[in-house]
Design a protein around this motif. Structure first.
Motif, PDB file in Angstrom:
ATOM      1  N   ASP A 194       0.828  -1.217   0.000  1.00 10.76           N
ATOM      2  CA  ASP A 194       0.000   0.000   0.000  1.00 10.76           C
ATOM      3  C   ASP A 194       0.856   1.258   0.000  1.00 10.76           C
ATOM      4  OD1 ASP A 194      -2.338  -1.381  -0.098  1.00 10.76           O
ATOM      5  OD2 ASP A 194      -2.844  -1.163   2.013  1.00 10.76           O
ATOM      6  N   GLY A 195       1.962   1.216  -0.758  1.00  4.62           N
ATOM      7  CA  GLY A 195       2.805   2.398  -0.896  1.00  4.62           C
ATOM      8  C   GLY A 195       3.819   2.592   0.199  1.00  4.62           C
ATOM      9  N   THR A 196       3.793   1.748   1.225  1.00  8.62           N
ATOM     10  CA  THR A 196       4.753   1.843   2.329  1.00  8.62           C
ATOM     11  C   THR A 196       5.836   0.804   2.142  1.00  8.62           C
ATOM     12  OG1 THR A 196       3.051   2.611   3.861  1.00  8.62           O
ATOM     13  CG2 THR A 196       5.072   1.719   4.826  1.00  8.62           C
ATOM     14  N   GLN A 197       7.107   1.241   2.186  1.00 10.50           N
ATOM     15  CA  GLN A 197       8.226   0.318   2.021  1.00 10.50           C
ATOM     16  C   GLN A 197       8.656  -0.205   3.382  1.00 10.50           C
ATOM     17  OE1 GLN A 197      11.600   0.850  -0.856  1.00 10.50           O
ATOM     18  NE2 GLN A 197      12.781   1.102   1.031  1.00 10.50           N
ATOM     19  N   TYR A 198       8.737  -1.529   3.481  1.00 12.79           N
ATOM     20  CA  TYR A 198       9.157  -2.182   4.713  1.00 12.79           C
ATOM     21  C   TYR A 198      10.551  -2.759   4.507  1.00 12.79           C
ATOM     22  CZ  TYR A 198       4.277  -1.850   6.127  1.00 12.79           C
ATOM     23  OH  TYR A 198       3.030  -1.384   6.453  1.00 12.79           O
ATOM     24  N   ASN A 199      11.451  -2.422   5.416  1.00 10.55           N
ATOM     25  CA  ASN A 199      12.807  -2.941   5.348  1.00 10.55           C
ATOM     26  C   ASN A 199      12.795  -4.393   5.794  1.00 10.55           C
ATOM     27  OD1 ASN A 199      15.459  -3.618   5.582  1.00 10.55           O
ATOM     28  ND2 ASN A 199      16.062  -1.824   6.760  1.00 10.55           N
ATOM     29  N   ALA A 200      12.995  -5.287   4.842  1.00  8.23           N
ATOM     30  CA  ALA A 200      12.982  -6.723   5.139  1.00  8.23           C
ATOM     31  C   ALA A 200      14.384  -7.237   5.422  1.00  8.23           C
ATOM     32  CB  ALA A 200      12.351  -7.494   3.995  1.00  8.23           C
ATOM     33  N   TYR A 201      15.216  -6.384   6.043  1.00 11.24           N
ATOM     34  CA  TYR A 201      16.571  -6.781   6.411  1.00 11.24           C
ATOM     35  C   TYR A 201      17.314  -7.341   5.204  1.00 11.24           C
ATOM     36  CZ  TYR A 201      14.446  -6.434  11.018  1.00 11.24           C
ATOM     37  OH  TYR A 201      13.759  -6.001  12.123  1.00 11.24           O
ATOM     38  N   SER A 202      17.578  -6.499   4.256  1.00  6.32           N
ATOM     39  CA  SER A 202      18.202  -6.915   3.006  1.00  6.32           C
ATOM     40  C   SER A 202      19.466  -7.733   3.277  1.00  6.32           C
ATOM     41  CB  SER A 202      18.567  -5.682   2.167  1.00  6.32           C
ATOM     42  OG  SER A 202      19.190  -6.066   0.983  1.00  6.32           O
ATOM     43  N   GLY A 203      19.566  -8.879   2.596  1.00  7.36           N
ATOM     44  CA  GLY A 203      20.709  -9.762   2.762  1.00  7.36           C
ATOM     45  C   GLY A 203      20.459 -10.886   3.731  1.00  7.36           C
ATOM     46  N   ASN A 204      19.282 -10.907   4.366  1.00  3.83           N
ATOM     47  CA  ASN A 204      18.966 -11.949   5.333  1.00  3.83           C
ATOM     48  C   ASN A 204      17.625 -12.592   5.005  1.00  3.83           C
ATOM     49  OD1 ASN A 204      21.174 -11.630   7.432  1.00  3.83           O
ATOM     50  ND2 ASN A 204      20.401  -9.542   7.326  1.00  3.83           N
ATOM     51  N   HIS A 205      17.358 -13.683   5.719  1.00  2.00           N
ATOM     52  CA  HIS A 205      16.067 -14.357   5.592  1.00  2.00           C
ATOM     53  C   HIS A 205      15.069 -13.717   6.554  1.00  2.00           C
ATOM     54  CE1 HIS A 205      17.970 -17.464   3.186  1.00  2.00           C
ATOM     55  NE2 HIS A 205      18.896 -17.599   4.118  1.00  2.00           N
ATOM     56  N   ASN A 206      13.815 -13.652   6.114  1.00  2.00           N
ATOM     57  CA  ASN A 206      12.801 -12.991   6.923  1.00  2.00           C
ATOM     58  C   ASN A 206      11.462 -13.694   6.815  1.00  2.00           C
ATOM     59  OD1 ASN A 206      14.299 -10.224   7.514  1.00  2.00           O
ATOM     60  ND2 ASN A 206      14.589 -10.713   5.355  1.00  2.00           N
ATOM     61  N   LEU A 207      10.743 -13.693   7.930  1.00  4.29           N
ATOM     62  CA  LEU A 207       9.367 -14.166   7.945  1.00  4.29           C
ATOM     63  C   LEU A 207       8.469 -12.944   8.094  1.00  4.29           C
ATOM     64  CD1 LEU A 207       7.578 -16.775   8.023  1.00  4.29           C
ATOM     65  CD2 LEU A 207       7.499 -16.436  10.505  1.00  4.29           C
ATOM     66  N   VAL A 208       7.549 -12.792   7.165  1.00  3.23           N
ATOM     67  CA  VAL A 208       6.640 -11.646   7.161  1.00  3.23           C
ATOM     68  C   VAL A 208       5.228 -12.152   7.428  1.00  3.23           C
ATOM     69  CG1 VAL A 208       5.708  -9.717   5.825  1.00  3.23           C
ATOM     70  CG2 VAL A 208       8.101 -10.425   5.515  1.00  3.23           C
ATOM     71  N   THR A 209       4.586 -11.588   8.431  1.00  2.00           N
ATOM     72  CA  THR A 209       3.188 -11.894   8.736  1.00  2.00           C
ATOM     73  C   THR A 209       2.403 -10.593   8.648  1.00  2.00           C
ATOM     74  OG1 THR A 209       3.933 -13.603  10.278  1.00  2.00           O
ATOM     75  CG2 THR A 209       1.616 -12.963  10.388  1.00  2.00           C
ATOM     76  N   ALA A 210       1.252 -10.630   7.974  1.00  2.00           N
ATOM     77  CA  ALA A 210       0.470  -9.408   7.780  1.00  2.00           C
ATOM     78  C   ALA A 210      -1.019  -9.737   7.817  1.00  2.00           C
ATOM     79  CB  ALA A 210       0.826  -8.744   6.454  1.00  2.00           C
ATOM     80  N   PHE A 211      -1.834  -8.697   8.077  1.00  3.16           N
ATOM     81  CA  PHE A 211      -3.282  -8.868   8.126  1.00  3.16           C
ATOM     82  C   PHE A 211      -3.944  -7.854   7.214  1.00  3.16           C
ATOM     83  CE2 PHE A 211      -7.527  -8.143   9.986  1.00  3.16           C
ATOM     84  CZ  PHE A 211      -8.008  -9.447   9.939  1.00  3.16           C
ATOM     85  N   TYR A 212      -4.842  -8.361   6.368  1.00  2.00           N
ATOM     86  CA  TYR A 212      -5.575  -7.530   5.410  1.00  2.00           C
ATOM     87  C   TYR A 212      -7.035  -7.472   5.831  1.00  2.00           C
ATOM     88  CZ  TYR A 212      -7.497  -5.980   0.908  1.00  2.00           C
ATOM     89  OH  TYR A 212      -8.151  -5.298  -0.092  1.00  2.00           O
ATOM     90  N   SER A 213      -7.603  -6.258   5.827  1.00  3.49           N
ATOM     91  CA  SER A 213      -8.982  -6.096   6.253  1.00  3.49           C
ATOM     92  C   SER A 213      -9.688  -5.050   5.411  1.00  3.49           C
ATOM     93  CB  SER A 213      -9.045  -5.697   7.738  1.00  3.49           C
ATOM     94  OG  SER A 213     -10.387  -5.479   8.146  1.00  3.49           O
ATOM     95  N   ASN A 214     -10.691  -5.484   4.667  1.00  2.50           N
ATOM     96  CA  ASN A 214     -11.621  -4.600   3.970  1.00  2.50           C
ATOM     97  C   ASN A 214     -10.928  -3.512   3.153  1.00  2.50           C
ATOM     98  OD1 ASN A 214     -14.059  -5.845   5.029  1.00  2.50           O
ATOM     99  ND2 ASN A 214     -13.469  -4.955   6.997  1.00  2.50           N
ATOM    100  N   GLY A 215      -9.948  -3.926   2.334  1.00  3.86           N
ATOM    101  CA  GLY A 215      -9.368  -2.995   1.383  1.00  3.86           C
ATOM    102  C   GLY A 215      -8.008  -2.444   1.727  1.00  3.86           C
ATOM    103  N   SER A 216      -7.477  -2.761   2.893  1.00  5.03           N
ATOM    104  CA  SER A 216      -6.148  -2.236   3.246  1.00  5.03           C
ATOM    105  C   SER A 216      -5.467  -3.194   4.217  1.00  5.03           C
ATOM    106  CB  SER A 216      -6.259  -0.845   3.879  1.00  5.03           C
ATOM    107  OG  SER A 216      -6.968  -0.914   5.104  1.00  5.03           O
ATOM    108  N   TRP A 217      -4.143  -3.025   4.350  1.00  2.00           N
ATOM    109  CA  TRP A 217      -3.350  -3.847   5.261  1.00  2.00           C
ATOM    110  C   TRP A 217      -3.313  -3.182   6.628  1.00  2.00           C
ATOM    111  CZ3 TRP A 217      -1.822  -8.585   3.775  1.00  2.00           C
ATOM    112  CH2 TRP A 217      -1.882  -8.866   2.403  1.00  2.00           C
ATOM    113  N   SER A 218      -3.805  -3.899   7.639  1.00  2.00           N
ATOM    114  CA  SER A 218      -3.897  -3.334   8.988  1.00  2.00           C
ATOM    115  C   SER A 218      -2.544  -3.263   9.673  1.00  2.00           C
ATOM    116  CB  SER A 218      -4.852  -4.173   9.845  1.00  2.00           C
ATOM    117  OG  SER A 218      -6.130  -4.221   9.273  1.00  2.00           O
ATOM    118  N   TRP A 219      -1.721  -4.298   9.487  1.00  7.51           N
ATOM    119  CA  TRP A 219      -0.390  -4.305  10.087  1.00  7.51           C
ATOM    120  C   TRP A 219       0.499  -5.300   9.360  1.00  7.51           C
ATOM    121  CZ3 TRP A 219       0.626  -9.196  11.636  1.00  7.51           C
ATOM    122  CH2 TRP A 219      -0.438  -9.999  12.089  1.00  7.51           C
TER     123      TRP A 219
END
Length: 327
Positions: A19-44
């Motif tokens: 949604d236009g926000t860049q999240y630093n996924a620790y470039s160069g490392n492995h990452n687990l991303v968990t997110a929640f989508y609700s009614n048209g947008s990502w809550s967290w």
């Protein structure tokens, strides 16, 4: 729900833009991303760095009846086997707890399932396990001090019950909880004692030699076994790919596996196909009344893959595949 869902991603050496926000996924490392989508947008969005490919660390994920997500990660396999359990809600992280199992064998992992608002954990351990730094000891030890421990965690992360049973000589590989009963499937490959054709549910070992056998069993919340049954293959092959596909409302369950020249259950050989090498057999079993029915597909194929079956409670769909096949 229809317009709400969780997403779990494994990422490596990248950034995420949501949604236009860049999240630093620790470039160069492995990452687990968990997110929640609700009614048209990502809550967290939650990002956690892992020491290896993130998808290989996820041991379980499941959503309870109150829309809480449980994610279990393997965090260490050095010495004691350690896990991190995180609970998420549509509003974000609820809590994080740790689990330590003591088995001495990296091939024997704890198993998890959600029923209602509770997370259930089943583990085969030597002497004890620890949840949230609280020790749960084997009260009924079997050979070499091993036992099976079943604990229940509520939606607040609190351990609300525990029970255990002596080691059965069975390597359980699948669990499901239904109406507070624990349904298990596995086989007689013994990773601890090495008695690979035996079982022990009563304190007296039973030999299934010379064949390895599959097992289905039901444990009650007092640690007793209300049902256990071996499925011996007619031939001496070792195809042990069985699984419980569904547990029905009456407590009976659907079990399926790939067999060579049929199998035996309740001292009855079940097979529908003649002059074939393999059969994919589905069966309905009632713990109180035994085998209810079975159906199969027979075929000749020296290099078949594991079968998968799906059920909605009234219809069962299943398939068999071979490498390089398109079906």
């Amino acid at each position: 729900n229809e317009d709400e869902f969780y997403v779990i991603l494994s990422v490596y050496r990248m950034y995420l833009t949501i949604d236009g926000t860049q999240y630093n996924a620790y470039s160069g490392n492995h990452n687990l991303v968990t997110a929640f989508y609700s009614n048209g947008s990502w809550s967290w969005v939650d990002i956690e760095q892992t020491s290896q490919w993130a998808y290989t660390t996820v041991a379980y994920s499941g959503v309870d009846d109150n829309s809480n997500l449980f994610v279990v990660q393997r965090t260490s396999t050095s010495g004691n086997y350690e896990y991190s359990i995180t609970s998420y809600s549509p509003n974000g992280t609820n809590w994080v707890r740790t689990l330590e199992t003591y088995s001495g064998n990296s091939n024997v992992n704890p198993m998890f399932d959600v029923e209602g608002s509770d997370l259930h954990i089943f583990a085969t351990v030597q002497t004890q396990l620890k949840y949230d730094s609280q020790t749960v000891n084997c009260q009924n030890t079997g050979e070499a001090g091993y036992c099976h421990i079943w604990i229940k965690i509520n939606e607040n992360g609190v351990r609300t019950s525990e029970t255990d049973a002596s080691y059965t000589s069975i390597q359980f590989t699948q669990m499901q909880v239904h109406n507070e009963s624990l349904y298990l499937s596995g086989n007689t490959y013994d990773p601890f004692i090495g008695s690979d054709t035996e079982s022990n549910f009563t304190g007296q070992k039973i030999s299934h030699s010379p064949r390895y056998g599959q097992y289905v069993a039901v444990m009650e919340n007092d640690g007793s076994w209300s049902y256990h049954e071996v499925m011996n293959q007619v031939s001496a092959s070792y195809r042990l790919y069985g699984e419980i596909s569904d547990i029905l409302e009456d407590g009976s369950f659907l079990f399926n596996s790939l067999y060579e020249y049929g199998t035996q259950i309740d001292n009855t050989t079940i097979t529908n196909s003649n002059n074939v090498e393999y059969e994919s057999i589905a069966m309905r079993i009632d713990p109180s009344n035994g085998l209810q029915w079975y159906s199969s597909i027979g075929f000749n194929n020296g290099s078949s893959g594991i079968i998968k079956m799906k059920s909605d409670g009234s219809t069962l769909a299943f398939s068999v595949y071979k490498n390089n096949w398109n079906t």
